[in-house]
Design a protein around this motif. Structure first.
Motif, short mmCIF file in Angstrom:
data_model
loop_
_atom_site.label_atom_id
_atom_site.label_comp_id
_atom_site.label_asym_id
_atom_site.label_seq_id
_atom_site.Cartn_x
_atom_site.Cartn_y
_atom_site.Cartn_z
N ALA A 13 0.84 -1.20 0.00
CA ALA A 13 0.00 0.00 0.00
C ALA A 13 0.87 1.25 0.00
N GLY A 137 -5.18 1.85 -0.22
CA GLY A 137 -4.72 1.12 0.96
C GLY A 137 -5.62 -0.04 1.31
N ALA A 202 -3.06 5.67 2.49
CA ALA A 202 -3.00 4.30 1.97
C ALA A 202 -2.52 3.34 3.05
N ALA A 206 -4.71 0.32 4.74
CA ALA A 206 -4.22 -1.06 4.67
C ALA A 206 -4.06 -1.64 6.07
#
Length: 269
Positions: A13, A137, A202, A206
């Motif tokens: 990510a 993400g 992101a 994630a």
């Protein structure tokens, strides 16, 4: 793709977020070659960005959210609806709190501040880069769940689509700043800075999915809702401003952007 396979999802990510930010910076670098940006071109670019985000919201986020919720403890539409509306509500709150100026209207929104106009213009773009980073993400974070609907190719296609529309977006920030007599270097720095939030959001998206596995369907829909809010609140309205009867240019941009993102998602995902 083989290189990414050897990196943990949160790291993937981060790499994807840095890629999308890099394309924002590349677009912002156009300020070194141009001082003006044609209104028709700007409208087409905004429309293209809107089309990409609409397509990504469905093909890469909402559809997988509904599919992976099937057979779960609640009807499959519940995570999609709750997450989607939650994403829109989150962006609405940010919109009301974060000081910013919409480029097309020059109207200041959010908490009143004495910050310079240039800072407020950049904040407006930064504001709608948050859901883009979250979407990337969440897509990569979902790989850690082992869910059949989350694939590396699909996550990469989403990052490519977001990055593709970030290029004109970077130019749409830096060039207007140059027109306001800001130096080329400073205009570029402000323009690329608007994309720095993407690798950060992101990683956050994630990590949230990796550590709280069951929220994935909600997180996907949340990112979709946030992106659609940006499209409806900012991109499409601004692309239609000052078109003097030539709004078709922006509309064509939306259609092309949607088609490009749909093609990449279906072909690669």
């Amino acid at each position: 793709m083989e290189v990414l396979n050897n990196i943990p999802p949160v790291g993937q990510a981060l790499v994807a977020g840095l890629f999308t930010w890099g394309l924002t910076a590349l677009g912002a670098a156009m300020v070194f070659f141009f001082k003006e940006i044609n209104k028709k071109v700007l409208n087409a670019m905004l429309g293209f960005a809107a089309g990409v985000m609409i397509a990504a919201s469905f093909w890469s986020l909402l559809a997988p959210s509904i599919e992976m919720a099937e057979g779960g403890p609640v009807p499959p539409y519940v995570p999609a609806v709750v997450g989607f509306l939650g994403g829109g509500a989150f962006l609405w709150c940010v919109d009301k709190l974060l000081p910013h100026i919409h480029q097309g209207t020059g109207h200041e929104e959010g908490i009143h501040t004495s910050w310079q106009r240039s800072v407020l213009l950049v904040l407006a773009i930064t504001f709608h880069n948050i859901p883009e980073g979250l979407a990337v993400g969440v897509a990569f974070g979902g790989l850690a769940t082992g869910n059949e609907y989350m694939t590396l190719a699909g996550a990469i296609s989403l990052a490519l689509g977001i990055g593709l529309q970030n290029f004109p977006e970077g130019a749409a920030v830096s060039i207007p700043l140059r027109r306001e007599n800001m130096s080329r270097v400073k205009s570029f720095m402000y323009g690329q800075a608007s994309g720095l939030v993407e690798p950060i959001s992101a990683v956050i998206g994630a990590a949230a999915v990796v550590f709280i596995n069951p929220i994935l369907p909600y997180a996907l829909a949340f990112a979709a809702g946030a992106m659609i809010y940006v499209v409806a609140e900012e991109l499409i309205p601004e692309s239609q401003l000052g078109h003097d009867g030539e709004g078709d240019i922006a509309t064509i941009g939306v259609m092309v952007g949607f088609a490009v993102m749909m093609l990449m998602d279906v072909a690669l995902g």
